[in-house]
Design a protein around this motif. Structure first.
Motif, PDB file in Angstrom:
ATOM      1  N   ALA A 253      11.675  60.069  24.469  1.00 59.51           N
ATOM      2  CA  ALA A 253      12.309  59.908  25.782  1.00 59.51           C
ATOM      3  C   ALA A 253      12.553  61.243  26.475  1.00 59.51           C
ATOM      4  N   ALA A 254      12.341  62.341  25.774  1.00 61.21           N
ATOM      5  CA  ALA A 254      12.606  63.663  26.347  1.00 61.21           C
ATOM      6  C   ALA A 254      11.576  63.985  27.424  1.00 61.21           C
ATOM      7  N   THR A 255      11.973  64.852  28.331  1.00 62.52           N
ATOM      8  CA  THR A 255      11.064  65.264  29.403  1.00 62.52           C
ATOM      9  C   THR A 255      10.703  66.729  29.252  1.00 62.52           C
ATOM     10  N   ALA A 256       9.525  67.066  29.728  1.00 56.24           N
ATOM     11  CA  ALA A 256       9.039  68.441  29.680  1.00 56.24           C
ATOM     12  C   ALA A 256       8.297  68.724  30.977  1.00 56.24           C
ATOM     13  N   ALA A 257       7.966  69.977  31.174  1.00 58.10           N
ATOM     14  CA  ALA A 257       7.200  70.364  32.360  1.00 58.10           C
ATOM     15  C   ALA A 257       6.138  71.366  31.948  1.00 58.10           C
ATOM     16  N   ILE A 258       4.998  71.272  32.604  1.00 64.95           N
ATOM     17  CA  ILE A 258       3.956  72.285  32.457  1.00 64.95           C
ATOM     18  C   ILE A 258       3.785  72.960  33.809  1.00 64.95           C
ATOM     19  N   ILE A 259       3.811  74.270  33.788  1.00 64.57           N
ATOM     20  CA  ILE A 259       3.672  75.067  35.013  1.00 64.57           C
ATOM     21  C   ILE A 259       2.447  75.958  34.850  1.00 64.57           C
ATOM     22  N   ILE A 260       1.516  75.851  35.765  1.00 61.98           N
ATOM     23  CA  ILE A 260       0.375  76.764  35.789  1.00 61.98           C
ATOM     24  C   ILE A 260       0.557  77.696  36.981  1.00 61.98           C
ATOM     25  N   THR A 261       0.423  78.982  36.719  1.00 59.26           N
ATOM     26  CA  THR A 261       0.615  79.969  37.779  1.00 59.26           C
ATOM     27  C   THR A 261      -0.546  80.949  37.797  1.00 59.26           C
ATOM     28  N   ASP A 262      -0.786  81.488  38.965  1.00 60.58           N
ATOM     29  CA  ASP A 262      -1.948  82.347  39.186  1.00 60.58           C
ATOM     30  C   ASP A 262      -1.532  83.468  40.131  1.00 60.58           C
ATOM     31  N   ILE A 263      -1.841  84.714  39.771  1.00 62.90           N
ATOM     32  CA  ILE A 263      -1.538  85.840  40.664  1.00 62.90           C
ATOM     33  C   ILE A 263      -2.444  85.740  41.891  1.00 62.90           C
ATOM     34  N   CYS A 330      11.623  82.258  39.801  1.00 57.13           N
ATOM     35  CA  CYS A 330      10.610  83.120  39.184  1.00 57.13           C
ATOM     36  C   CYS A 330       9.625  83.628  40.237  1.00 57.13           C
ATOM     37  N   ARG A 331       9.220  82.751  41.154  1.00 56.65           N
ATOM     38  CA  ARG A 331       8.277  83.154  42.201  1.00 56.65           C
ATOM     39  C   ARG A 331       8.864  84.262  43.074  1.00 56.65           C
ATOM     40  N   LYS A 332      10.141  84.125  43.414  1.00 52.14           N
ATOM     41  CA  LYS A 332      10.787  85.136  44.258  1.00 52.14           C
ATOM     42  C   LYS A 332      10.951  86.463  43.509  1.00 52.14           C
ATOM     43  N   GLU A 333      11.217  86.375  42.197  1.00 53.27           N
ATOM     44  CA  GLU A 333      11.310  87.600  41.393  1.00 53.27           C
ATOM     45  C   GLU A 333       9.957  88.304  41.314  1.00 53.27           C
ATOM     46  N   THR A 334       8.885  87.514  41.324  1.00 57.30           N
ATOM     47  CA  THR A 334       7.538  88.093  41.301  1.00 57.30           C
ATOM     48  C   THR A 334       7.300  88.947  42.548  1.00 57.30           C
ATOM     49  N   GLN A 335       7.761  88.455  43.697  1.00 59.87           N
ATOM     50  CA  GLN A 335       7.595  89.205  44.951  1.00 59.87           C
ATOM     51  C   GLN A 335       8.309  90.550  44.922  1.00 59.87           C
ATOM     52  N   ALA A 350       2.574  85.112  43.615  1.00 62.39           N
ATOM     53  CA  ALA A 350       1.936  84.151  42.716  1.00 62.39           C
ATOM     54  C   ALA A 350       2.158  82.741  43.224  1.00 62.39           C
ATOM     55  N   SER A 351       1.229  81.873  42.895  1.00 65.01           N
ATOM     56  CA  SER A 351       1.336  80.452  43.232  1.00 65.01           C
ATOM     57  C   SER A 351       1.599  79.666  41.953  1.00 65.01           C
ATOM     58  N   PHE A 352       2.346  78.556  42.086  1.00 67.73           N
ATOM     59  CA  PHE A 352       2.757  77.786  40.917  1.00 67.73           C
ATOM     60  C   PHE A 352       2.454  76.304  41.127  1.00 67.73           C
ATOM     61  N   GLY A 353       1.872  75.693  40.111  1.00 74.50           N
ATOM     62  CA  GLY A 353       1.681  74.244  40.091  1.00 74.50           C
ATOM     63  C   GLY A 353       2.506  73.645  38.972  1.00 74.50           C
ATOM     64  N   ILE A 354       3.265  72.581  39.278  1.00 75.61           N
ATOM     65  CA  ILE A 354       4.238  72.026  38.333  1.00 75.61           C
ATOM     66  C   ILE A 354       3.950  70.550  38.107  1.00 75.61           C
ATOM     67  N   VAL A 355       4.038  70.121  36.850  1.00 79.22           N
ATOM     68  CA  VAL A 355       4.019  68.695  36.546  1.00 79.22           C
ATOM     69  C   VAL A 355       5.125  68.420  35.534  1.00 79.22           C
ATOM     70  N   GLU A 356       5.937  67.401  35.808  1.00 83.40           N
ATOM     71  CA  GLU A 356       6.987  66.976  34.882  1.00 83.40           C
ATOM     72  C   GLU A 356       6.575  65.644  34.268  1.00 83.40           C
ATOM     73  N   PHE A 357       6.891  65.465  32.989  1.00 84.30           N
ATOM     74  CA  PHE A 357       6.415  64.266  32.301  1.00 84.30           C
ATOM     75  C   PHE A 357       7.314  63.952  31.111  1.00 84.30           C
ATOM     76  N   HIS A 358       7.236  62.693  30.667  1.00 83.84           N
ATOM     77  CA  HIS A 358       7.891  62.295  29.430  1.00 83.84           C
ATOM     78  C   HIS A 358       6.990  62.676  28.259  1.00 83.84           C
TER      79      HIS A 358
END
Length: 401
Positions: A253-263, A330-335, A350-358
């Protein structure tokens, strides 16, 4: 010339010490260039020298000088052995309390050898202190990392047994009293002849096994680590993420997220400032990613300038932050990163793509594809933004600068 049993022991220990010294020396030169490996090579080389001195002790006309000298040699060996394990644990070997203790023990030895002769005290000091040092070596092995590996556990046992043997020899020596007692002297020598060679050899062999085990662990780490940024590589990320997203770790039942980021515009950085500047940008960005998320996050480099983060969102929610808010921070700290290279200073976005899932939802590969789609959408929106993946019939959530 008649050779005594003790002489045979010294000869055997000499060759064992020489072989172990060569093995550790070759290891330092070829596959494990660490200071503790070199120190262990020195320990066994000096042990061989000590064996020669013991076997030829008849050349010393001043027996008191011989006794003081050979025991000072023993103290040095005990300290160097301990120092090797301290260095392996990335701790300083120069503990002033211990160094003062070594000097104090030697001064007491001189006192009971020269100024106030006492057979029991002078023969007891070094074995008893040596036993304590062996237990300290075992403690350093135990205290090196969170989980004790089998080779380390075996070494701890051997060092403890060696320590007990030394302490037993010291107690037997002390039982003599002020003058030499032939019964206790014979018993003392028998303990040394029977137990010491086996314990010493076991200590050397299991120290060598620890070294081999360390090399094996290092090779395993190299296989899953990106050599430039020191975060997980693609293989390492997949292995770690599959373990962490199993139901036994978080619960279905726990949730997690995967974040892909690219400079953003990374090729421009390489073209304008050179590849060394690009490497420095990757290193700085990876360090920011590892510190921006919680300790349970898994960070990996899966492409040239592309990174991925697996985040247990329950840990994020404890800090009253949504995954999106954390990524935006995190994105703002990158700037704000100022990267200096030579006479040039440049910034990143950097750009970030996020997906949250069970945890129970589909596979890591499926979630990576969704996060990658969200990253693609972030790039299409002008870069330097964060996008959460949603089903195609729902709106995409983003925040652009």
């Amino acid at each position: 010339m008649q050779i005594s049993g003790s002489d045979y022991t010294y000869i055997a220990l000499f060759f064992i010490s020489i072989m172990l010294s060569i093995v550790f020396g070759l290891s330092y030169k070829t596959i494990q260039p660490k200071k503790h490996t070199l120190i262990w090579s020195l320990v066994f080389a000096l042990a061989a020298v000590k064996g020669v001195i013991n076997a030829t002790n008849h050349i010393f006309t001043d027996r008191d000088f011989y006794w003081i000298f050979i025991n000072a040699f023993s103290l040095l060996l005990q300290w160097l052995t301990w120092a090797g394990f301290r260095l392996r644990a990335k701790r300083s070997p120069f503990e002033l309390k211990l160094i003062f203790a070594l000097i104090f023990i030697e001064l007491i030895l001189v006192y009971f050898t020269v100024f106030n002769p006492h057979a029991g005290y002078r023969m007891m000091l070094i074995p008893l202190f040596g036993g304590i040092m062996m237990f300290l070596c075992g403690w350093e092995i135990f205290n090196t990392q969170n989980k004790v590996r089998p080779a380390e556990a075996a070494a701890i046992i051997i060092f403890s047994l060696y320590g007990l043997t030394q302490i037993a020899a010291g107690i037997i020596a002390l039982s003599q009293g002020p003058t030499v007692d032939s019964y206790y002297l014979d018993l003392y020598q028998q303990v040394n002849l029977i137990f010491m060679p086996a314990a010493f050899t076991g200590m050397g062999v299991f120290t060598l096994l620890i070294l081999v085990d360390d090399i094996g662990e290092k090779l395993k780490a190299l296989a899953v680590t990106d050599s430039l940024t020191q975060v997980f590589n693609r293989r390492g990320f997949y292995q770690k993420s599959k373990v962490l997203t199993s139901g036994s770790n978080y619960g279905d039942a726990a949730t997690a997220a995967i974040i892909i980021t690219d400079i953003d515009n990374f090729k421009t950085i390489n073209d304008k400032y050179g590849h060394h500047a690009g490497d420095k940008a990757l290193i700085c960005f990876s360090k920011l990613l590892t510190t921006a998320f919680n300790d349970s996050a898994v960070v990996g480099r899966i492409g040239g300038e592309e990174f991925v983060i697996l985040l247990h969102t329950t840990a994020v929610n404890k800090n009253s932050l949504t995954t999106y808010e954390l990524v935006e921070r995190c994105r703002k700290e990158t700037q704000e990163l100022d990267i200096s290279h030579g006479n040039n200073t440049f910034n990143l976005t950097a750009s970030f793509g996020i997906v949250e899932f069970h945890i129970s939802d589909s596979s890591i590969e499926d979630q990576l594809r969704k996060a990658d789609q969200a990253l693609y959408d972030a790039k299409n929106q002008g870069r330097n933004c964060s996008v959460i993946y949603q089903d195609p019939d729902k709106d995409i959530v983003s925040e652009a600068t």
